[in-house]
Design a protein around this motif. Sequence first.
Motif, PDB file in Angstrom:
ATOM      1  N   LEU A 200      -0.442  -1.467 -16.800  1.00  0.00           N
ATOM      2  CA  LEU A 200      -0.474  -0.808 -18.470  1.00  0.00           C
ATOM      3  C   LEU A 200       0.898  -0.623 -17.930  1.00  0.00           C
ATOM      4  N   GLU A 210       2.880  -3.263 -23.606  1.00  0.00           N
ATOM      5  CA  GLU A 210       2.279  -3.008 -25.353  1.00  0.00           C
ATOM      6  C   GLU A 210       1.029  -2.139 -25.051  1.00  0.00           C
ATOM      7  N   GLU A 211       0.038  -2.409 -24.029  1.00  0.00           N
ATOM      8  CA  GLU A 211      -0.915  -2.107 -24.163  1.00  0.00           C
ATOM      9  C   GLU A 211      -0.484  -0.389 -23.909  1.00  0.00           C
ATOM     10  N   GLN A 214       0.378   1.762 -26.272  1.00  0.00           N
ATOM     11  CA  GLN A 214      -0.845   2.168 -27.207  1.00  0.00           C
ATOM     12  C   GLN A 214      -1.318   3.559 -26.559  1.00  0.00           C
TER      13      GLN A 214
END
Length: 228
Positions: A200, A210-211, A214
């Motif tokens: 991550l 990006e994950e 999120q």
Amino acid sequence: MKIQKSVLPFLLFLSTSLVLFSCGGNTSETQTAEQVETSAEIPEEKDQVILFFGNSLTAGYGIDPEDAFPGLVQARIDSLGKNYKVINGGLSGETTAGGLSRLDWFLEEEPYIFVLELGGNDGLRGIQLSETKKNLLAIIDKVRSKYPDTKIILAGMQIPPNMGQEYTDEFMKIYPAVAQEKNVTLIPFLLEGVAGNPELNLPDGIHPTEEGHQIVFGTVWPFIEENI
């Protein structure tokens, strides 16, 4: 003067036409005025500002800004049809001292919500803990003195034990202490579920992918949602 009978019909027609034209002209002017008044644009309600003020984590280092968590907040707000404008005040490498020095520029427009995300770089550089705390308090005081109604959210941060475990532990305690002293909302740990996970984070092990953003968005959003 005697008017010939043959001229009378013409004069009557002319007189009637002038009266009708005069009345018709007034009606037209009245309608035009009404139309102008009706069609006048009603000023749109100005979007209220949500200011994220932080370092590279807020700025979205290594990814597109719209994929960083402030951009994801804006996307969610837009999907809900709410009138809020997110401003990303993140600057890579920023410390609490640097944030304090550049804050005035961002306070030209009143923020409805002010999210303070600073201190991580202080910890990584081993800056004196009392200095970090003093700067965080000063930032909150400056926002509150100018805009008493602004809702302030402090993003808690943790650091790896590079500077020793004692320093790391004391650093973590700064955020709840500041939040309690200034009575502001605290996000316990901004990078909850992201920090330390290689999948991550970018190769530097510090900045979320990006994950990862999120997940950070999922941590931040409930604190925004309850205030809008």
